[in-house]
Design an enzyme around this catalytic site. Structure first.
Site, PDB file in Angstrom:
ATOM      1  CD  GLU A 314      -2.977  -1.228   2.214  1.00  0.00           C
ATOM      2  OE1 GLU A 314      -2.791  -0.509   3.212  1.00  0.00           O
ATOM      3  OE2 GLU A 314      -3.914  -2.030   2.109  1.00  0.00           O
ATOM      4  CD  GLU A 434      -3.604  -6.183   2.712  1.00  0.00           C
ATOM      5  OE1 GLU A 434      -4.571  -5.457   3.056  1.00  0.00           O
ATOM      6  OE2 GLU A 434      -2.439  -5.998   3.082  1.00  0.00           O
TER       7      GLU A 434
END
Length: 702
Positions: A314, A434
């Protein structure tokens, strides 16, 4: 995934959600298709619209000579504004708006069609544009003739076809796609080696070989092991990784490889702990980043090809002018990551390397940047990664997002279609590194209703599978209990597992509410068959009798009054029985037979730090809460919606028979009267009124 409370992750998602700030009501509005011009035709469709926002799809058909490079211009008649676009770059000057091609869809042959879409804002009305022009030529729908209306595009849940052109620097072909396909399905060892500062700091036990063996025997073929290195790395200039920590990471990786799992490791929370400062401190951050990956690459250079490296989790950056500059910054780090890992030799020369988009989101601009980066690297063993946590109001239960509805479905379809079209269809494999729901956690029951969550899990699995996306479930202890190695909810895992290979049927609800007293009526549910066929109902090992206990007509399942009366038993408050609807394939659908009466609330006194409303739930459960001032405007946080966020603003306690209004709620409530409406899953709504004066709060039933 960010850590406990999801505070950082949710802040970032909230910024994105702010662009579509009024997510109260979803609908489908089809605008009148524009009458296209000599040489072109345009179909403009408003796919969904809500208070203050909308999503539009635009299809442009070229009826004249082939073009290579295009721009489509129009004027918004009602002051609308584009806030986010995909498959085109959209700019505006006042009402005048222009969409220009991306690198991969610049060419439009004769009678060929190109499409793009955008999210927009509106006030007052959302009137469709009256006319369009392609490369400054008015679109009338015909070549030199009478304008003809164009048909609105149909909504499809299937992947869109391959784009008309390839990227200018297409990636070389290798074994990356085969490796990524072999990694499906995947599972995350979340909040463990990525915990700060140590492995058990966030409540999970130390990893054991038995845990990894259980993951493999349950059918998972890959495991993502997030690792946060920050607190285990020495000072400059060496930035040496602590030997004990590196040995522990190596031990867990080797256990997983020994279980014949594909393994992906990364730099995890380092992304926001120090890598995000790269734009303002390039030398020091890059030296540290390079030192980390050099040591990791050296440590694992001779491990099997089943070990995979992911550059950054991220990624996000401070001090840039916006996402465009951040995309460029990320491209620098991704490129450096590939260079130094390849230079380390051994199996690293051909190891699969995984590169993220900015924030690992699936916005078109970020996907385009990553596609260009991978194209320029010309490395056959690269893959892309994005994350997916669903439609934000549903994922956190805010703005009335209690149900799996068309907004949630369309968000899945749009996101995965963009990923497939931009990357997969060009030979760049994608790992959804994810996925889950932001606020779903066994420690916070009720935020996401179980049946609505199951519908989401089923749909994500299906839409990812048909687009050839490998998915890795984020599990920080929410799904698998790492103490006894059992699934916390076997029915949830059954739905997840079925989704790896097939579809499962669902229904309009997994709950049937019955009154505590009086005659029990028959009740109906709508089945979402998803290509299956209904087989029957069962309670435990006993099959219910068709015609006597239930009837089926098309996709309507009706339980008879006599069957429900039997199943309700002594009609004690709460769940009296659970039955299963079974289908020709996939997981069974559990239906709870619940007895309830309207909840009863009492007067209360308290403070803004803790205000507790006595609530006799009487078998019912809370779905959401609204808060408004006397003039009807929303009260409390997220003042664009009257529906407040479950758990962070209010929290039921069924054992204690209370609902607590939390400090986060009162932090943004002005003094005076606030009207609350509590929505329960039975359909009952209860009114309650509170009065705030400084830190003091009083309340009573309205």
């Amino acid at each position: 995934m960010y850590s406990q409370g999801l505070r950082r992750f949710r802040h970032r998602v909230g910024v994105i959600a702010g662009a579509v700030a009024a997510l109260l009501v979803a609908g489908t509005v089809v605008a009148t298709s524009a009458q296209a011009a000599t040489g072109c035709r345009v179909a403009y469709t408003v796919a969904s619209q809500w208070s203050g926002g909308f999503t539009a799809n635009v299809e442009v058909t070229n009826l004249g000579d082939p073009v290579n490079g295009w721009s489509l211009g129009w004027a918004f008649p009602s002051g609308q504004r584009v806030t986010q676009a995909w498959n085109a770059t959209v700019t505006s000057s006042g009402a005048q708006t222009t969409a220009t091609n991306m690198s991969y869809n610049a060419a439009i042959g004769t009678n060929a069609t190109v499409s793009f879409g955008f999210n927009g804002s509106w006030t007052g009305s959302n009137t469709a544009p009256a006319s369009f022009a392609l490369n400054n030529v008015p679109c009338t729908g015909n070549v030199g003739g009478t304008p003809t209306p164009s048909a609105s595009p149909s909504t499809s849940s299937s992947p869109s076809p391959s784009p008309s052109t390839s990227p200018s620097t297409p990636p070389q072909q290798g074994n990356a796609a085969q490796t990524v396909a072999a990694m499906q399905p995947g599972w995350n060892l979340g909040n463990t080696l990525d915990a700060i500062p140590d492995e058990t700091s966030w409540g999970n036990p130390r990893v054991t070989r038995e845990l990894l063996h259980q993951i493999r025997t349950q059918g998972y073929r890959s495991i993502r092991i997030p690792v946060t290195w920050t607190d285990h790395q020495g000072a400059a200039p060496g930035y040496t990784i602590d030997a004990t920590w590196l040995s522990r990471v190596r031990e867990v990786v080797d256990w997983a490889l020994a279980e014949d799992l594909y393994v992906m490791i990364n730099l995890h929370h380092d992304s926001w702990m120090w890598i995000n400062g790269y734009p303002g401190d390039r030398t020091n951050v890059k030296n540290r980043y390079t030192a980390l990956w050099t040591q990791i690459a050296s440590t694992f250079r001779d491990r099997s090809s089943k070990l995979v490296f992911e550059s950054i989790n991220e990624p996000q950056f401070t001090g840039t002018s916006g996402d465009a500059e951040s995309d460029t910054v990320l491209q620098e780090l991704n490129t450096e990551f590939v260079r130094l890992v390849r230079a380390s030799g051994g199996n690293n020369a051909t190891r699969l390397l995984v590169l993220p988009t900015l924030y690992t989101n699936s916005n078109q601009a970020q996907l385009d940047t990553l596609a260009n980066t991978i194209g320029q690297l010309r490395d056959p063993n690269l893959a892309a990664t994005v994350h997916f946590y669903g439609w934000w109001p549903f994922s956190v239960n805010i703005a009335g997002g209690t149900r799996y509805d068309s907004n949630v479905e369309q968000d899945i379809v749009d996101s995965f279609t963009r990923v497939h079209t931009t990357l997969v269809s060009r030979g760049i494999p994608v790992i959804v590194g994810e996925w889950a729901l932001l606020s779903y956690d066994y420690t916070r029951p009720g935020i996401i209703e179980r049946g609505e969550m199951l519908k989401y899990f089923e749909a994500v699995s299906y839409h990812a599978r048909i687009r050839n996306l490998t998915t890795m479930l984020w599990d920080a202890g929410t799904f698998l209990n790492r103490n006894d190695l059992q699934w916390r909810d076997p029915g949830v895992f059954a739905m997840l597992k079925a989704g790896w290979t097939t579809r499962s049927a669902t229904a309009s609800s997994d709950q049937i509410y019955l009154p505590r007293t009086g005659t029990i009526p028959s009740k109906s549910l709508t089945l979402n068959l998803n290509g299956t066929s209904f087989q029957g109902l069962r309670q435990g090992n006993t099959d219910l009798v068709r015609g006597t206990d239930y009837t089926i007509s098309g996709n309507t399942l009706t339980l008879t009054a006599s069957a429900l009366t039997r199943l309700a038993g002594n009609r004690a408050y709460g769940v009296n029985a659970t039955i299963e609807a079974r289908f020709s394939q996939g997981a069974a659908w559990q239906i709870s037979i619940i007895t309830s009466d309207p909840p009863i609330q009492s007067a209360a006194n308290g403070t803004t730090s803790s205000f507790v409303i006595p609530t006799q739930f009487r078998g019912d459960q809370l779905a959401t809460m609204e808060a408004t001032y006397a003039n009807g405007s929303p009260a409390g946080p997220a003042n664009w919606t009257s529906y407040k966020e479950f758990w962070s603003n209010f929290q039921p306690d069924y054992a204690a028979n209370t609902i607590t209004l939390k400090p986060d709620f009162f932090a943004e409530v002005t003094d005076g009267t606030v009207n609350l409406t509590f929505h329960f899953w039975s359909g009952v709504q209860i009114k309650y009124r509170i009065t705030k004066s400084g830190s003091s709060v009083t309340g009573s039933p309205a």
